[in-house]
Design an enzyme around this catalytic site. Structure first.
Site, PDB file in Angstrom:
ATOM      1  N   HIS B  79      14.409  51.921  20.054  1.00  0.00           N
ATOM      2  CA  HIS B  79      14.308  51.797  18.591  1.00  0.00           C
ATOM      3  C   HIS B  79      13.279  52.791  18.055  1.00  0.00           C
ATOM      4  O   HIS B  79      13.564  53.564  17.142  1.00  0.00           O
ATOM      5  CB  HIS B  79      13.919  50.374  18.199  1.00  0.00           C
ATOM      6  CG  HIS B  79      13.369  50.219  16.816  1.00  0.00           C
ATOM      7  ND1 HIS B  79      14.139  50.364  15.678  1.00  0.00           N
ATOM      8  CD2 HIS B  79      12.110  49.954  16.367  1.00  0.00           C
ATOM      9  CE1 HIS B  79      13.368  50.184  14.605  1.00  0.00           C
ATOM     10  NE2 HIS B  79      12.138  49.938  14.988  1.00  0.00           N
ATOM     11  N   ASP B 108      20.773  81.606   2.279  1.00  0.00           N
ATOM     12  CA  ASP B 108      20.958  80.707   3.409  1.00  0.00           C
ATOM     13  C   ASP B 108      19.639  80.647   4.149  1.00  0.00           C
ATOM     14  O   ASP B 108      18.656  81.243   3.719  1.00  0.00           O
ATOM     15  CB  ASP B 108      22.052  81.246   4.354  1.00  0.00           C
ATOM     16  CG  ASP B 108      22.700  80.114   5.137  1.00  0.00           C
ATOM     17  OD1 ASP B 108      21.974  79.445   5.890  1.00  0.00           O
ATOM     18  OD2 ASP B 108      23.910  79.878   4.972  1.00  0.00           O
ATOM     19  N   TRP B 144       7.731  53.787  22.963  1.00  0.00           N
ATOM     20  CA  TRP B 144       8.034  55.170  22.568  1.00  0.00           C
ATOM     21  C   TRP B 144       6.869  56.081  22.936  1.00  0.00           C
ATOM     22  O   TRP B 144       7.013  57.299  22.966  1.00  0.00           O
ATOM     23  CB  TRP B 144       8.362  55.266  21.076  1.00  0.00           C
ATOM     24  CG  TRP B 144       7.185  55.350  20.140  1.00  0.00           C
ATOM     25  CD1 TRP B 144       6.355  54.338  19.774  1.00  0.00           C
ATOM     26  CD2 TRP B 144       6.700  56.516  19.452  1.00  0.00           C
ATOM     27  NE1 TRP B 144       5.402  54.795  18.906  1.00  0.00           N
ATOM     28  CE2 TRP B 144       5.578  56.130  18.681  1.00  0.00           C
ATOM     29  CE3 TRP B 144       7.101  57.858  19.388  1.00  0.00           C
ATOM     30  CZ2 TRP B 144       4.864  57.018  17.876  1.00  0.00           C
ATOM     31  CZ3 TRP B 144       6.377  58.733  18.587  1.00  0.00           C
ATOM     32  CH2 TRP B 144       5.277  58.311  17.848  1.00  0.00           C
ATOM     33  N   SER B 172      15.268  71.657  20.007  1.00  0.00           N
ATOM     34  CA  SER B 172      15.952  71.636  18.715  1.00  0.00           C
ATOM     35  C   SER B 172      14.954  71.628  17.561  1.00  0.00           C
ATOM     36  O   SER B 172      15.087  72.394  16.603  1.00  0.00           O
ATOM     37  CB  SER B 172      16.875  70.422  18.665  1.00  0.00           C
ATOM     38  OG  SER B 172      17.061  70.000  17.343  1.00  0.00           O
ATOM     39  N   SER B 173      13.933  70.772  17.656  1.00  0.00           N
ATOM     40  CA  SER B 173      12.967  70.705  16.554  1.00  0.00           C
ATOM     41  C   SER B 173      12.226  72.017  16.387  1.00  0.00           C
ATOM     42  O   SER B 173      11.954  72.449  15.267  1.00  0.00           O
ATOM     43  CB  SER B 173      11.903  69.642  16.803  1.00  0.00           C
ATOM     44  OG  SER B 173      12.460  68.420  16.967  1.00  0.00           O
ATOM     45  N   HIS B 256      -0.204  62.199  16.860  1.00  0.00           N
ATOM     46  CA  HIS B 256      -0.736  62.021  15.526  1.00  0.00           C
ATOM     47  C   HIS B 256      -0.200  63.036  14.531  1.00  0.00           C
ATOM     48  O   HIS B 256       0.315  62.644  13.481  1.00  0.00           O
ATOM     49  CB  HIS B 256      -2.255  61.906  15.460  1.00  0.00           C
ATOM     50  CG  HIS B 256      -2.628  61.557  14.070  1.00  0.00           C
ATOM     51  ND1 HIS B 256      -2.560  60.270  13.588  1.00  0.00           N
ATOM     52  CD2 HIS B 256      -2.878  62.338  13.019  1.00  0.00           C
ATOM     53  CE1 HIS B 256      -2.794  60.283  12.298  1.00  0.00           C
ATOM     54  NE2 HIS B 256      -2.996  61.532  11.925  1.00  0.00           N
ATOM     55  N   GLU B 258       2.515  64.321  14.679  1.00  0.00           N
ATOM     56  CA  GLU B 258       3.894  63.875  14.510  1.00  0.00           C
ATOM     57  C   GLU B 258       4.036  62.886  13.356  1.00  0.00           C
ATOM     58  O   GLU B 258       4.987  62.968  12.575  1.00  0.00           O
ATOM     59  CB  GLU B 258       4.374  63.238  15.819  1.00  0.00           C
ATOM     60  CG  GLU B 258       5.667  62.446  15.726  1.00  0.00           C
ATOM     61  CD  GLU B 258       6.874  63.318  15.483  1.00  0.00           C
ATOM     62  OE1 GLU B 258       6.808  64.517  15.790  1.00  0.00           O
ATOM     63  OE2 GLU B 258       7.873  62.783  14.965  1.00  0.00           O
ATOM     64  N   TYR B 260       2.338  62.735  10.720  1.00  0.00           N
ATOM     65  CA  TYR B 260       2.267  63.463   9.450  1.00  0.00           C
ATOM     66  C   TYR B 260       3.489  64.343   9.240  1.00  0.00           C
ATOM     67  O   TYR B 260       3.882  64.611   8.102  1.00  0.00           O
ATOM     68  CB  TYR B 260       0.960  64.244   9.347  1.00  0.00           C
ATOM     69  CG  TYR B 260      -0.194  63.297   9.182  1.00  0.00           C
ATOM     70  CD1 TYR B 260      -0.286  62.496   8.046  1.00  0.00           C
ATOM     71  CD2 TYR B 260      -1.137  63.123  10.164  1.00  0.00           C
ATOM     72  CE1 TYR B 260      -1.296  61.569   7.905  1.00  0.00           C
ATOM     73  CE2 TYR B 260      -2.158  62.195  10.033  1.00  0.00           C
ATOM     74  CZ  TYR B 260      -2.226  61.418   8.901  1.00  0.00           C
ATOM     75  OH  TYR B 260      -3.217  60.490   8.765  1.00  0.00           O
ATOM     76  N   SER B 271       6.531  64.360  -5.033  1.00  0.00           N
ATOM     77  CA  SER B 271       5.947  65.293  -5.998  1.00  0.00           C
ATOM     78  C   SER B 271       7.010  66.022  -6.796  1.00  0.00           C
ATOM     79  O   SER B 271       6.705  66.653  -7.806  1.00  0.00           O
ATOM     80  CB  SER B 271       5.082  66.322  -5.272  1.00  0.00           C
ATOM     81  OG  SER B 271       4.120  65.680  -4.479  1.00  0.00           O
ATOM     82  N   HIS B 305      -7.787  58.143  17.629  1.00  0.00           N
ATOM     83  CA  HIS B 305      -7.899  56.837  16.984  1.00  0.00           C
ATOM     84  C   HIS B 305      -6.830  55.871  17.491  1.00  0.00           C
ATOM     85  O   HIS B 305      -6.867  54.696  17.191  1.00  0.00           O
ATOM     86  CB  HIS B 305      -7.864  56.938  15.450  1.00  0.00           C
ATOM     87  CG  HIS B 305      -6.601  57.470  14.878  1.00  0.00           C
ATOM     88  ND1 HIS B 305      -6.575  58.273  13.782  1.00  0.00           N
ATOM     89  CD2 HIS B 305      -5.311  57.325  15.220  1.00  0.00           C
ATOM     90  CE1 HIS B 305      -5.338  58.585  13.478  1.00  0.00           C
ATOM     91  NE2 HIS B 305      -4.542  58.010  14.347  1.00  0.00           N
ATOM     92  N   HIS B 306      -5.869  56.395  18.256  1.00  0.00           N
ATOM     93  CA  HIS B 306      -4.899  55.501  18.895  1.00  0.00           C
ATOM     94  C   HIS B 306      -5.446  54.972  20.210  1.00  0.00           C
ATOM     95  O   HIS B 306      -4.786  54.198  20.886  1.00  0.00           O
ATOM     96  CB  HIS B 306      -3.592  56.244  19.156  1.00  0.00           C
ATOM     97  CG  HIS B 306      -2.913  56.687  17.895  1.00  0.00           C
ATOM     98  ND1 HIS B 306      -2.048  55.887  17.207  1.00  0.00           N
ATOM     99  CD2 HIS B 306      -3.003  57.827  17.184  1.00  0.00           C
ATOM    100  CE1 HIS B 306      -1.610  56.523  16.126  1.00  0.00           C
ATOM    101  NE2 HIS B 306      -2.180  57.712  16.089  1.00  0.00           N
ATOM    102  N   THR B 331      -5.362  62.425   1.132  1.00  0.00           N
ATOM    103  CA  THR B 331      -4.212  61.571   0.811  1.00  0.00           C
ATOM    104  C   THR B 331      -4.444  60.882  -0.526  1.00  0.00           C
ATOM    105  O   THR B 331      -3.513  60.734  -1.330  1.00  0.00           O
ATOM    106  CB  THR B 331      -3.989  60.519   1.910  1.00  0.00           C
ATOM    107  OG1 THR B 331      -4.116  61.146   3.178  1.00  0.00           O
ATOM    108  CG2 THR B 331      -2.624  59.909   1.788  1.00  0.00           C
ATOM    109  N   LYS B 334      -3.544  62.975  -3.378  1.00  0.00           N
ATOM    110  CA  LYS B 334      -2.109  62.968  -3.681  1.00  0.00           C
ATOM    111  C   LYS B 334      -1.737  61.768  -4.538  1.00  0.00           C
ATOM    112  O   LYS B 334      -1.060  61.897  -5.556  1.00  0.00           O
ATOM    113  CB  LYS B 334      -1.316  62.936  -2.380  1.00  0.00           C
ATOM    114  CG  LYS B 334      -1.502  64.186  -1.594  1.00  0.00           C
ATOM    115  CD  LYS B 334      -0.384  64.384  -0.630  1.00  0.00           C
ATOM    116  CE  LYS B 334      -0.270  65.831  -0.253  1.00  0.00           C
ATOM    117  NZ  LYS B 334       0.629  66.576  -1.080  1.00  0.00           N
ATOM    118  N   ARG B 453       1.797  43.237  19.953  1.00  0.00           N
ATOM    119  CA  ARG B 453       3.108  43.865  19.781  1.00  0.00           C
ATOM    120  C   ARG B 453       3.800  43.988  21.127  1.00  0.00           C
ATOM    121  O   ARG B 453       3.213  43.712  22.165  1.00  0.00           O
ATOM    122  CB  ARG B 453       2.954  45.224  19.111  1.00  0.00           C
ATOM    123  CG  ARG B 453       2.092  46.196  19.879  1.00  0.00           C
ATOM    124  CD  ARG B 453       1.757  47.421  19.045  1.00  0.00           C
ATOM    125  NE  ARG B 453       2.860  48.368  19.003  1.00  0.00           N
ATOM    126  CZ  ARG B 453       2.717  49.686  18.872  1.00  0.00           C
ATOM    127  NH1 ARG B 453       1.508  50.226  18.741  1.00  0.00           N
ATOM    128  NH2 ARG B 453       3.759  50.476  18.845  1.00  0.00           N
TER     129      ARG B 453
END
Ligand code: HEA
Ligand code: HEA
Ligand code: CUA
Ligand SMILES: [Cu+2]
Lengths: 380, 529, 294
Positions: B79, B108, B144, B172-173, B256, B258, B260, B271, B305-306, B331, B334, B453
């Site tokens: 998931h 293009d 994950w 790919s990314s 991390h 990722e 963002y 925006s 921080h993880h 943030t 924003k 979790r």
């Protein structure tokens, strides 16, 4: 179609509904205050930051809500055209920054307290393994394993679940109150994490490394926690129960334990001299198997193909007894199969091996006695 | 602000869309590829969502009812992987493909054939990932985040498949990101200066940079997992001198940024939409650009921080705590900017705006819980509980997913040429809004109360809330089916035909093109004043 | 390169190659996944490896076909200046992504040397790690004895590694001269210098293999001898892989040059190859420094 005003109202109601219950500091929906000075500090920190966030949210969304309601096109609002204001931009950069500093100061001091495990009165080594905890009292020779004690039938919804469903163990960790207890966390296999919310202690148990944590409990009582790092299939089934007792009671408990250990050694010696009956071994074996082995090899012995091998008619359970004893005693390096030599008594080992060779229709008739296991151990 | 010098209707000489399946397999057209990406992402969203439904069904009641713990872990893992790599990232790439060339006045993407390759890898990569669920011993079951040594020594046989599928989705990314950067740097129409670029383009430029910087690191991480498991290395094994925590450092150095990657384009979308329906220019364009860049730069120095509970020395914990807290500042800039844009505007609530407003509020909730998580001593209590799950679903579902939905409602008429079914759209909004909060808000409570979790079963004190959460979950899932129906209807052109300016307040080159946007847009660069 | 300005865009036509490439990736990933999982099991069927080989073949066919189309289009003047710039930028970003890939392994090396190994030896907040779990462990780098007692010898930098450094440095110079030759229109210089570069690349690879044999046979230094061996072989191995690809890349360029491709304006592919080669070179310098010398 709902009018815009209604929509805005609904939205606002919704925001309100969300914030209020969280603000009520009820234990079923909020952090526990816990029973140590540190856990109180942590709780206060949590509430402070939470309220700061609530205030900021009210301000920001208050302004936004006002604009959403009163600056609507349908109310005839004409768009202003202002944009770019260095002053405003600087203000809303600096102010949050100051707020953050205000948060960081208490956080820093609490953190520094938490990480100082020096000068402890008692050191306990906590070792996680799939899926149990092993406690060793440093310098006292006392050690034991602590396993989930909830019956399978409750988990499978056959019996009514008890109050401490999934949070009960066979042997809780006993610690004294009012003394500084230091924990040395490590692991035998994957990463686990030892967590007791009431102490505000959560520390990962990393294989091959030792992390330190400490607590000083103010109130006697029973405190429950759970493993807090995904550690495989039964991660959800490795609870932690700590019983904090007054120092005097703790000291006498220690003495008692030492006496038990001495008696157990004597019993072991006695066992070596005699033989147990097949039925006795099978009955004991079934119990041990259910508690220690079934998590992986499954209650019916079929295992989980591809992850844990089945034991029915396997090379080992059908093969020479010595190989069987060997793998149960010493496990197999680099796999989930752990060494049980230290975890189980000779009697239990003999029983479970006998059981595995005769259960599930294998009926090999092989009987393994405690002394056989003992001999194998000596042989190394 | 700009005018289109050459429109495109006259030019239909040679390459219109090819016929049949070849059009989709061989295409070099950014709109086709964008469409493919978007549909792929949507299908993956439904797949990952179906797995979430399995999770929620199992957690409906305490006890084991529907699935075995081992399978439950596979569902959680896949998931997470599918939603992150299969739904959110490709969806944003799809939007980038569709909109960026139009927004900057390019014909293009810069590298159209590579564009096609980077899309077509994805279905294959996810086929492999999903196929691994059927291997003996099951698919990946280590979360994950695939922490070693659970993913190395103690994982099942499907790990190699998992590793290689992550490798190719990474390729790919990276190709997709290179394409975006080069398109933006090199294909802007004359006069489209950096500080005139729409914010969606800006945020994607920075996102693409993050992607190229961190996807290779993920590739390195999975490679080490592979060699630790199969080739005898001991990067993550103390016995050989390694350290399992090193895995986490490498993973989160990717992980991390990722997260963002999954939110910066969302900021760009919001925006774009908020000024349109406030009929007022964005309050601080340049500060938005700088804020985005700051978030991206800071994101490289907060990863641990993880890992507050992993036993880092206290000075490292402090460093990462401070840096993490700092991210709230840009943030906040924003959020304040969006609010200031709405202030004294002439606001109307079309569906994209409804989702955008919900985004602002709910994303900020997620941000606040993020800030709470950043406070190290308290994170010890939150870490690996449902409080974290609540945090990241607020930023991901009511953040990233809501922005994607808003973007779809905003540009769908431009893509199809018809207005979608507004009644369904409103139903979709209200059902989603209510159910998503029912789904994720109580997770804060059970998290604080102590529910870890990644567990298939829990103690009975959490039973009531979990039931509510599951009901919210099913309702949110069903609500997305409304969206599915709506999009299909719009694609089959059921609806009122729209003209080129779909929204009266909308600015930007895309609104000067006819609706639906022609197959080839700018053969000659438009001139932008 | 046709000297059109930016007033006319060029959009390449549809192409079947990308989807072929995607299939190749699928075969490679799926095949490799099965092959690796079956490594432990000698009885396993070999279809994983077959798929992998098929995938690599398809990949090469795809590359050949794609580049052939590309070359034809370029030589028939379809490509404009803007496309050239796109290609150059794309290549640079690709190289950046490669740098980050190596950064993961260099980061691991750094972490292991500066953090993990000292911690196992009791540094920082890990006094108990050493005292309780690994009392006999001596932290050092190169890590010639791991905590569980695996012994190995370290690879010095004298001899083969140093020679290899010289070789690669020289090759960077020769390719630079090839580049100059191209710009001046001196095709003889171009092809001869490029040829020398290729020979140097092959020489490097040859010595690298020698070094590996030496490591395995004489030093007991293997991929699985603890983190020293891990980082040593992973870094030099991935570098070697890149040298191999770079050499192939240069070889193709040389073949094209012999056939008279490239002009002083239109030579993106050659430029890309030389950039790539310089990148591979710089990685080696870092490697030499951090893996061998320090
Ligand atoms: C889109 C994705 C996204 C985004 C945007 C964020 C944003 C943030 N996240 Fe989150 N995060 C995740 C996705 C995301 N996160 C995921 C997926 C995980 C879990 C991974 C896993 O373990 O599986 C995670 C986990 C996670 C953790 C680890 C928790 C744990 O496991 O213990 C932490 C800890 O610091 C954290 C912090 C933050 C912070 C500080 C922000 C900040 O960027 C938020 C900033 C925003 C605001 C603060 C609100 C708006 C600001 C204002 C209105 C200004 C004024 C405010 C103040 C000054 C207070 N996140
Ligand atoms: C962008 C990313 C994203 C998105 C969109 C979601 C969406 C959802 N997530 Fe997810 N989630 C993650 C990212 C995401 N999640 C990550 C990264 C993790 C961590 C994984 C880990 O621990 O490793 C996680 C973990 C996670 C957990 C914790 C599992 C655990 O720790 O054990 C839960 C539990 O409730 C959950 C639930 C949901 C639900 C109900 C939705 C819903 O929003 C989904 C709604 C969509 C649908 C339902 C699909 C549409 C409908 C159908 C296909 C028809 C069928 C419908 C019915 C039968 C009703 N998620
Ligand atoms: Cu042990 Cu989770
Ligand atoms: Cu993070």
């Amino acid at each position: 179609m709902v009018s815009s005003a209604q929509r805005v109202l609904l939205l606002c109601l919704f925001t309100g509904i969300q914030v209020l219950p969280a603000a009520a500091s009820e234990s079923s929906i909020n952090l526990r205050k816990g029973v140590t000075d540190i856990s109180h500090q942590v709780y206060d920190l949590h509430m402070t930051i939470f309220y700061i966030c609530v205030v900021i949210a009210l301000l920001v969304f208050g302004v936004m809500l006002y604009a959403m309601v009163f600056h609507r096109k349908s109310r005839g609002a004409k768009p202003a055209n202002f944009h770019e204001s260095i002053k405003v931009e600087i203000a809303w950069t600096i102010v949050p920054f100051l707020i953050l500093i205000a948060m960081a100061v208490p956080a820093t001091s609490t953190l520094i307290d938490m990480e100082d495990a020096s000068q402890a009165d008692l050191t306990i080594r906590v070792t996680g393994s799939q899926w149990k905890w092993h406690y060793q009292y440093h310098g006292h020779g006392i050690e034991f394993y602590s396993l989930l004690d909830t019956p399978m039938e409750q988990i499978q919804n056959k019996w009514i679940k008890g109050d401490d469903y999934l949070l009960e163990v066979d042997k809780p960790l006993i610690i004294p109150t009012e003394r500084k207890v230091r924990f040395l966390m490590t692991s035998d296999d994957v990463i686990h994490s030892w967590w007791v919310p009431d102490f505000a202690v959560k520390k990962d148990a990393n294989p091959g490394f030792i992390n330190e944590a400490w607590t000083r409990v103010n109130e006697a009582g029973i405190y429950r926690g759970q493993c807090a790092e995904l550690c495989g299939k039964d991660h959800g089934f490795m609870p932690i129960v700590v019983k904090a007792v007054p120092p005097a009671e703790f000291d006498s408990w220690m003495l008692q334990q030492k006496e038990f250990i001495r008696q157990a050694k004597a019993e072991e010696q006695r066992l070596l001299a005699m033989s147990m009956s097949f039925d006795e071994l099978m009955a004991e074996g079934e119990k041990v198997y259910g508690a220690y082995c079934a998590a992986c090899h499954q209650p019916n012995g079929a295992g989980l193909p591809g992850v844990f091998p089945g034991l029915i008619n396997s090379v080992v359970t059908r093969g020479p007894v010595a190989d069987h004893i060997e793998i149960v005693l010493n496990g197999k390096n680099g796999t989930a199969m752990q060494a049980f030599a230290k975890q189980l008594t000779l009697k239990q080992l003999a029983a479970v091996i006998t059981y595995e060779r005769n259960a599930w229709g294998m009926n090999s008739g092989d009987i393994v006695q405690p002394k056989d296991v003992h001999l194998h151990k000596q042989g190394q | 602000m700009n005018s289109v010098a050459s429109t495109t209707t006259q030019d239909t000489d040679d390459h219109g869309p090819a016929k049949g399946i070849k059009r989709w397999l061989f295409t070099t057209n950014h709109k086709d590829i964008g469409t493919l990406y978007l549909w792929f992402a949507f299908i993956m969203f439904l797949t990952g969502g179906a797995m979430a439904m399995v999770i929620r069904a199992e957690l409906f009641q305490p006890g084991l009812q529907i699935v075995e713990p081992h399978f439950f872990n596979q569902m959680t893992t896949v998931h997470g992987l599918i939603m992150v790599f299969g739904a959110v990232m490709p969806a944003f790439t799809g939007l980038a493909n569709w909109m960026i060339p139009i927004m900057i006045g390019a014909p293009d993407m810069a590298l159209p054939r590579m564009n096609n390759l980077s899309f077509w890898i994805l279905p294959f990569a996810f086929t492999i990932l999903l196929a691994s669920l059927f291997v003996e011993g099951g698919g990946p079951a280590f979360g994950w985040t695939f922490y070693a040594p659970l993913s190395t020594t103690y994982s099942g046989d499907s790990t190699a498949l998992f590793v290689f599928s992550v490798h190719i989705m990474g390729i790919s990314s990276i190709m997709g990101a290179i394409n975006v950067i080069v398109t933006i740097c090199n294909m802007r129409a004359p006069g489209m200066t950096w500080m005139k670029m729409p914010l969606f383009v800006w945020t994607w430029l920075i996102t693409a940079f993050l992607l190229i910087a961190v996807m290779p690191v993920l590739a390195g991480a999975v490679t080490m997992v592979l060699t630790d498991k199969y080739f005898g290395t001991s990067f993550f094994d103390a016995a050989g001198g390694g350290d399992p925590v090193m895995f986490q450092h490498i993973f989160w150095f990717f992980g991390h940024p990722e997260v963002y990657i999954m939110i910066l384009p969302a900021f760009g979308i919001i925006s774009t939409i908020v000024p349109t329906f406030s009929r007022k220019p964005l309050f601080g364009y340049s500060s938005m650009v700088y804020a985005t860049a700051s978030i991206a730069l800071l994101s490289f120095i907060v990863w641990a921080h993880h890992m507050f509970t992993t036993g880092m020395p206290v000075y490292a914990e402090l460093f990462f705590m401070y840096c993490t807290m700092l991210i709230s500042v840009p943030t906040g800039v924003k959020v304040f900017n969006w609010v200031a844009t709405m202030w004294r505007g002439a606001i109307s609530y079309e569906v994209p705006m409804m989702f955008s407003v919900a985004f602002i509020v709910l994303f900020t909730f997620g941000g606040f819980s993020g800030l709470m998580l950043a406070i190290t001593p308290v994170d010890f209590q939150y870490h690996d509980t449902y409080f974290v799950v609540a945090h990241f679903h607020y930023v991901l579902v009511t953040g990233a997913i809501f922005s994607l939905i808003a973007a779809t409602y905003y540009w769908l008429p431009k893509w199809t040429g018809v207005m979608y079914d507004l009644v369904l759209a409103k139903w979709h909004f209200w059902c989603s809004l209510i159910s998503v909060n029912l789904l994720f808000f109580p997770m804060h409570f059970i998290g604080l109360a102590g529910m870890p979790r990644r567990i298939p079963d829990y103690s009975i004190q959490f039973a009531g809330w979990n039931q509510l959460i599951s009901i919210g979950g099913f309702a949110f899932g069903l609500s997305q089916l409304i969206f599915l129906v709506l999009v299909i209807k719009a694609c089959r052109k059921r609806g009122a035909v729209v003209n080129h300016q779909v929204w009266d307040g909308a600015k930007g080159l895309e609104w000067q093109l006819p609706s639906p946007a022609p197959y080839h847009t700018f053969e000659k660069p438009p001139k932008i004043e | 390169m046709s000297q059109q300005d930016k007033s006319q865009y060029y959009v390449p036509a549809q192409s079947p190659w990308p989807i072929v490439g995607a299939c190749a990736f699928f075969l490679i990933a799926f095949g490799a996944g099965h092959m690796v999982a079956d490594l432990q099991d000698p009885q396993a069927s070999q279809w994983g490896s077959l798929l992998l080989i098929a995938g690599v073949l398809v990949l090469f066919i795809m590359l050949a076909g794609w580049f052939k189309d590309q070359i034809n289009e370029s030589r028939s003047g379809l490509h404009n200046r803007q496309l050239g710039i796109s290609y150059r930028q794309g290549m640079l970003w690709f190289i950046f992504s490669e740098i980050m890939f190596f950064a993961a392994f260099f980061g691991a090396l750094l972490y292991l040397r500066v953090i993990a190994v000292p911690w196992l030896g009791g540094d920082s907040n890990n006094a108990m790690t050493h005292a309780v779990l690994w009392p006999d462990f001596v932290p050092q780098w190169p890590l010639t004895e791991t905590p569980d007692g695996t012994k190995t010898q370290a690879m010095g930098y004298w001899g083969l590694p140093l020679i290899n450094t010289v070789i690669l440095l020289t090759s960077s110079v020769t390719i630079h001269f090839a580049d100059l030759g191209l710009k001046k229109g001196n095709r003889k210089q171009l092809s001869s210098m490029l040829f020398i570069t290729i020979l140097l690349g092959i020489g490097f690879l040859f010595l690298q293999v020698e070094e590996y044999i030496h490591a395995y046979q004489d030093l007991g230094l293997t991929l699985s001898s603890g983190v020293y061996g891990n980082t040593f072989f992973m870094l030099t191995g991935f570098h070697g892989l890149h040298v191999t690809l770079g050499t192939l890349f240069l070889l193709v360029m040389w073949l094209r040059i012999v056939r008279g491709h490239f002009s002083s304006e239109n030579h993106f592919a050659f430029l890309a190859a030389s950039w790539y080669w310089h990148f591979v070179d710089i990685v080696w310098l870092c490697l030499f420094l951090f893996v061998y010398v320090l």
